[in-house]
Design an enzyme around this catalytic site. Structure first.
Site, short mmCIF file in Angstrom:
data_model
loop_
_atom_site.label_atom_id
_atom_site.label_comp_id
_atom_site.label_asym_id
_atom_site.label_seq_id
_atom_site.Cartn_x
_atom_site.Cartn_y
_atom_site.Cartn_z
N CYS A 126 0.81 -1.22 0.00
CA CYS A 126 0.00 0.00 0.00
C CYS A 126 0.85 1.27 0.00
CB CYS A 126 -0.96 0.00 1.19
SG CYS A 126 -0.21 -0.49 2.75
N HIS A 234 -2.92 6.29 4.71
CA HIS A 234 -1.48 6.39 4.94
C HIS A 234 -0.98 7.74 4.43
CE1 HIS A 234 -1.49 2.32 6.13
NE2 HIS A 234 -0.86 1.76 5.12
#
Length: 329
Positions: A126, A234
């Protein structure tokens, strides 16, 4: 199109179902797949109920494509069996990412390398995905020499157990722990296991995967990955050194023109990307774009994306969309 989602009851698997529905992927039949203990559970998809089956049962049902998000062990065991049956696998685990015989794909960056023979396609980590989407147009224009990245990663990257730990700690309750330390009101500079060189596996993933996706081993990458008490996205502080100098306005324009990027960069109005703004979105958000005044040909950027979406589920579905567009599934 018959679509299997392996790990359909997990965090990323359920997000894959959401993304498939939202993007109107042409699913004529859904095959939700999970372990034996979840067999027979019902999954709702676009108003219809589908019963969860085991991986072996799913292979017999002959889906056209299988989106895997059930962990490396499941992928290692079952992805080759799906592939042998002629089913194209898009795998979200780390099992195949660094296998030299498998493609590691972010559609906007290197989707052009996909071929009919690619039966197991790896979805990158990710934190790597959101960074390389930003790197692509900049590397094409200025030739990237070196990247220094520090991440600020959501607990959703660990899974449901980590989200529960954060919420339990916030509520003052005892419960199962995903981390060796408290995560609420804390920051843990440790994601995945430590390697012999002192880096964590997550940091080494970012380094090696970036080179593979960009198709350029000359790009030097160093990473520090950090878990923070956030749900839903994130963030990354990224310092990029180029071979060639750049005009800041031109660099910003290159980012704005790149598919999948939204530039949010207006410090005068306190506008910059934050994980809460990226939550539920498929794009990568970039801001705090400024020249590094300590070193020539270098820029600082702040990059944010929803790790369950572009960092996992959305990227996998986009790979499937690209395969369909190319007539490969």
């Amino acid at each position: 199109m018959k679509v299997a989602v392996v790990g359909a009851t997990g965090l990323v698997g359920s997000e894959m179902l959401t993304v498939l529905a939202e993007r109107n992927f042409p699913v004529t039949e859904l095959i939700p797949v999970a372990s034996e203990r979840s067999k027979g559970k019902e999954i709702d998809f676009k108003g219809k109920k589908y019963k969860v089956v085991t991986p072996t049962e799913a292979i017999a049902l002959k889906p056209d494509v299988a989106l895997f998000s059930a962990g490396g062990g499941t992928s290692t065991e079952f992805a080759p069996l799906f592939a042998e049956a002629g089913i194209t696998v898009i795998d979200n685990s780390s099992a195949w990412r660094m296998d030299p015989s498998k493609k590691l794909i972010v559609p906007e960056v290197n989707g052009d390398v996909l071929e009919a023979s690619d039966k197991i396609i790896a979805n990158p980590n990710c934190s790597t995905i959101q960074m390389v989407v930003v790197m692509k147009p900049l590397h094409e224009k200025y030739n990237i020499k070196r990247v220094v990245v520090s991440t600020y990663q959501s607990v959703t990257g660990t899974g449901v157990k980590a989200v529960d730990q954060l919420m339990n700690e916030r509520a003052g309750k005892d419960g199962e722990k995903a981390y060796p330390y408290q995560i609420d009101l804390n920051v843990i500079p440790h994601i995945d296991v430590f390697q012999d060189n002192g880096y964590t596996k997550e940091e080494m993933k970012m380094i090696k995967e970036t080179n593979k996706i960009m198709g350029d081993d000359s790009i030097k990458v160093t990473a520090t990955t950090v878990r923070i008490p956030v749900v839903g996205g994130h963030s990354e502080s990224v310092n990029i050194e180029f071979e060639n100098d750049f005009d800041l306005a031109e660099l910003r324009a290159a980012l704005e023109a790149q598919e999948g990027i939204i530039v949010v960069d207006n410090p005068a109005n306190l506008e910059y990307p934050m994980p809460k703004d990226a939550h539920g979105k498929d794009e990568v958000f970039v801001g705090r774009i400024r020249r590094d005044e300590s070193q020539a040909n270098t820029v600082n950027l702040w990059i944010v994306a929803d790790n369950l979406r572009k960092g996992a589920a959305t990227n996998a579905v986009q790979v499937a969309e690209l395969l369909q567009k190319k007539g490969l599934i």
